[in-house]
Structure formats: C-alpha cells, structure tokens
Write an enzyme that holds these catalytic residues in place. Structure first.
Site, mmCIF file in Angstrom:
data_model
loop_
_atom_site.group_PDB
_atom_site.id
_atom_site.type_symbol
_atom_site.label_atom_id
_atom_site.label_comp_id
_atom_site.label_asym_id
_atom_site.label_seq_id
_atom_site.Cartn_x
_atom_site.Cartn_y
_atom_site.Cartn_z
ATOM 1 N N VAL A 1 89.163 6.082 12.636
ATOM 2 C CA VAL A 1 89.644 4.994 11.772
ATOM 3 C C VAL A 1 89.200 3.634 12.317
ATOM 4 C CG1 VAL A 1 91.657 3.958 10.665
ATOM 5 C CG2 VAL A 1 91.628 6.421 11.088
ATOM 6 N N LYS B 1 101.130 7.008 11.445
ATOM 7 C CA LYS B 1 102.347 7.519 10.755
ATOM 8 C C LYS B 1 103.418 7.983 11.729
ATOM 9 C CE LYS B 1 98.802 10.327 10.920
ATOM 10 N NZ LYS B 1 97.709 10.985 10.316
ATOM 11 N N GLY C 1 86.504 14.701 10.437
ATOM 12 C CA GLY C 1 87.397 13.620 10.887
ATOM 13 C C GLY C 1 88.698 13.555 10.096
ATOM 14 N N GLU D 1 94.176 15.920 12.747
ATOM 15 C CA GLU D 1 94.767 15.209 13.884
ATOM 16 C C GLU D 1 94.131 15.723 15.184
ATOM 17 O OE1 GLU D 1 97.263 12.714 13.439
ATOM 18 O OE2 GLU D 1 96.343 13.064 11.504
ATOM 19 N N LYS E 1 105.095 11.632 6.951
ATOM 20 C CA LYS E 1 104.725 10.803 5.801
ATOM 21 C C LYS E 1 105.821 10.795 4.733
ATOM 22 C CE LYS E 1 99.773 11.379 6.588
ATOM 23 N NZ LYS E 1 98.633 12.288 6.375
ATOM 24 N N GLY F 1 90.131 10.617 6.497
ATOM 25 C CA GLY F 1 88.702 10.305 6.659
ATOM 26 C C GLY F 1 88.517 8.851 7.032
HETATM 27 N N1 HSE Z 1 95.339 14.500 9.579
HETATM 28 C C1 HSE Z 1 95.729 13.669 8.491
HETATM 29 C C2 HSE Z 1 95.458 14.427 7.202
HETATM 30 C C3 HSE Z 1 94.956 12.382 8.540
HETATM 31 O O1 HSE Z 1 94.747 15.444 7.250
HETATM 32 O O2 HSE Z 1 95.955 14.044 6.153
HETATM 33 C C4 HSE Z 1 95.432 11.324 7.589
HETATM 34 O O3 HSE Z 1 96.746 10.918 7.867
#
Ligand code: HSE
Length: 403
Positions: free
Chosen positions: A12, A101, A183, A186, A201, A299
């Site tokens: 990011v 998050k 990408g 996590e 989330k 991403g």
């Molecule tokens: N690992 C998280 C996902 C990244 O796949 O949604 C974005 O928050």
C-alpha cells in the site's frame, strides 16, 4: 504546500507514493490548489535503488519532530508500533490517515478521540473495502438514516480464493498463493481465511453506524477453511453462491447482532455476483432502503487510492476536525446470538425421514454426493439450529442462508 509522510513502504505504501507522484497535478487541484509534497518515507528496510532514496528514514522521530509535516499515512499495518506512532503524531497535532483495519478496530475509539481533542483528523477510508468509498458514505451521505443492516463481502483474498476454486478449478492452496502474489493477502493469511480481517472490518462499520464501539472480540467469526467444492456446487444448484459475509443487524433497542461467517447468498441478492478480489457492502437504511458499494477490496493501487484521498481531505481540513468518532461501549451493546433467525443449509449422512422428524418443514436439495442428504431449514435461532443439528447423524456442512 502541504508536507506529508508515509510510514511503511509495502504494497500500500508504495502505491501511495506512486499515486502522489503520478497524479500530482490532479491532487493539487483537489486540495484547493495546494501541492502535496512527500517529505519522508519511514521503513526499517533499505531502498538504496529507489529514485528518491533520500526520502527514506528509519527514525520515526524525523517525522514526529518535523513541524512542517502536517499529514502522515500510516500504512505499516499491525498494532505495534503503529498504535504508538499514530498516537504521538495525533498528539503532536498532525493528521493521520490509515489503511490499518486492525488498528482502527482495536484503538479507533481512543485515536479518534485524540484527533477530535487536538482538532486534527484520523481518517481510515482504506481500512474497509480497499478502494471502495464506504466510511464517508456511512458518516456523511447516509447520516439521515438509521442503519438497519450491513452485509458485506469484506475480504478480497477469500472472495478471490472461492472464485478461483469455482471458476478455474484451482485448489485452495494454489488460489491462496495467487492471492499472496497479487498483494491481496495479509502478511499472515490466516487473518484472511479464518475471517479475522472481515471481522475487524465489520466491527469498524458497525461502530461507525451505531456510534458505539463494537468490540471485534465479541463477534462470532468463522472463515472459509471448511468450505469444499461440493458446498459450492450445492449453492450453484440452489441458484446461489457461497460468500464470506460480515453481517451486522442494528436492533431498535440499540443492540447490534453481528457475525462473520460463510453464507449461502441467493442469486437475487446483489452480493451473489461479486467475484474475485471485489468487495461489496450492502447497507439498508430506514429512509434510503438498500444501497450497495462495490469495487476492488484489496491490492496496491485500489487501497492506495483511498489512502491518498484521505491525505487530500486532511490537507483540505487542516484546521478543522471532521469529528468522525464512536463512543466508548458502556453497556453490552451486542445482541444475544439468538436474536436473529436464519435458514440453514445442511448436508448430513442422515435420511429424509429423520431430518423431517427433527427439523419439521424443510426444503430438500438434490444431492450431489452419494450417501448424503442436503436440505434448507426454516428460519431458526442459532441455539435451535445447534440443538437440532446435534441430533443428526454425521453433519457434513451447516451454513446460514443470508436473509
Ligand atoms: N487482506 C485484505 C483482503 C486486504 O484480502 O481483503 C485488504 O484489507
């Protein structure tokens, strides 16, 4: 000229850098003509071949003590030292924007209160849904509504994996490797596949919508590790799809029912066709009805686009706090697990006669695998579903059907 810093040069962070460089003119127009200049990038690694290697520092104090820096993007992830750094920056009167998050779900209430007190901003649009605008819409555009329900596909990695398994016949492991290479996943992908990322989330969205801290530790969470290709085939045979859903229902008494779990989503729901790395958040308000927010949930550039938008907003509101916050939880705001009923899709080695005896009215689904029965129950509370399922012989799958 507004001076900014990035903390964390991973997927990011490098996306934030790229957007600030490539869209500089557009960003300056959006910031009322003020140019955004990147002054520091904090990372413990060496980036000697970077075209602007002089921006890199390993010392957080360079950013903290620089009075010129007014906004910092925290995209390092994890709780520590992100929490300590963010707190010090806000206390020093700098705005912080984040995609983290875990940090927002854990310390959001405290950090937002500090930002309010210091008249700066703590923005976190990228923390939910990657590039999808959803935090501001809940806070601003839907503010006339009492939110009734939020149901979202909130994790791009798991949605990508499920999709690759169904459409391209990939195994779970190879689909996960793909998601990591792109990408999306996590650092520890268990956070994705076991549902913890989606849990944080939905806790953020539910806190924002209810105005009270929803502790993610109180949300029952199940990931996708037990979902098989046969489950997915059954769902397709029922004109449905299996999706990992973050779900929150806001009761009139102020309590919130929330769960993260794979669910059967009927094809007439706009969530059922959301595939790949895309996320979607379906929100029901008492005035607006249903609205859905859709886009890339993970991403580099999608997530960075939300971070950079927050930087621009922070630059535009340098001397005003936008007062996004939620209150400390005083009473238990979580509704009882039996306060909502769902129909359940169940696969079992038991026979139809026994199933009817235990569940009463139910709808049988043609079986795909030998030696089993599959059916959908009437709406049941979680305790009712657990008690009845315990009476069945050999339960293979038990999934909620989203209402
Ligand atoms: N690992 C998280 C996902 C990244 O796949 O949604 C974005 O928050």
């Amino acid at each position: 000229m507004a001076k900014a810093a990035i903390m964390g040069y991973g997927t990011v962070g490098s996306g934030v850098y790229d957007i600030i460089k490539t869209n500089a003119e557009k960003l300056s127009r959006s910031s009322n003509g003020e140019e955004i200049e990147l002054k520091y990038i904090l990372d413990i690694r060496d980036f000697d071949n970077h075209p602007e290697k002089e921006l890199f520092t390993k010392d957080f104090n360079d950013i903290l003590s620089d009075g010129e820096v007014s906004v910092v993007a925290e995209v390092m992830g994890g709780l520590h030292p992100a929490y300590e750094f963010t707190k010090q920056l806000l206390e020093a009167g700098k705005s912080v924007v984040t995609s983290n998050k875990e940090l927002v779900a854990t310390y959001g209430e405290e950090l937002l209160a500090i930002a309010r007190e210091k008249n700066v901003n703590y923005f976190f649009e990228a923390s939910v849904g990657g590039g999808i605008p959803v935090i501001r819409p809940i806070h601003q555009c839907l503010t006339a509504n009492n939110i009734i329900r939020i149901a979202g596909i909130l994790n791009g990695t798991t949605n990508y994996i499920l999709n690759q398994m169904i459409k391209n016949g990939k195994t779970f492991d190879s689909a996960l490797k793909d998601a990591q290479a792109k990408g999306f996943a996590e650092r520890n992908p268990a956070a994705d596949i076991e549902g913890h990322d989606a849990c944080r989330k939905i806790a953020i969205l539910a806190s924002l919508a209810s105005g009270k801290t929803i502790d993610y530790n109180d949300i029952e969470t199940e990931g996708i590790t037990s979902i098989t290709l046969d489950d997915v085939k059954y769902a397709a045979a029922m004109d449905s799809a299996v999706k990992l859903i973050g779900y929150a229902y806001f009761n009139e008494d102020g309590t919130v029912y929330s769960i993260v779990s794979p669910m059967i989503i009927k094809n007439d729901s706009p969530l059922s066709g959301v595939d790949g790395v895309f996320n979607a958040i379906l929100i029901t308000g008492d005035c607006v009805g249903d609205v859905m927010f859709y886009g890339k949930g993970a991403g580099k550039l999608p997530t960075a686009s939300a971070v950079v938008a927050d930087i621009v907003d922070a630059v535009k509101h340098r001397v005003t706090s936008k007062k996004i916050f939620w209150e400390k939880q005083t009473d238990n705001v979580m509704a009882h697990k039996d306060s909502r009923k769902f129909s359940y899709f169940i696969r079992t080695a038991d026979n139809a006669e026994n199933i009817r005896k235990i569940f009463g009215k139910c709808e049988f689904v043609d079986n795909i695998a030998d030696g089993e029965s599959a059916f959908v129950s009437e709406p049941l509370t979680q305790s009712e579903a657990d008690e009845k399922t315990a009476e069945l012989r050999n339960v293979i799958t038990k999934l909620r059907v989203m209402d």
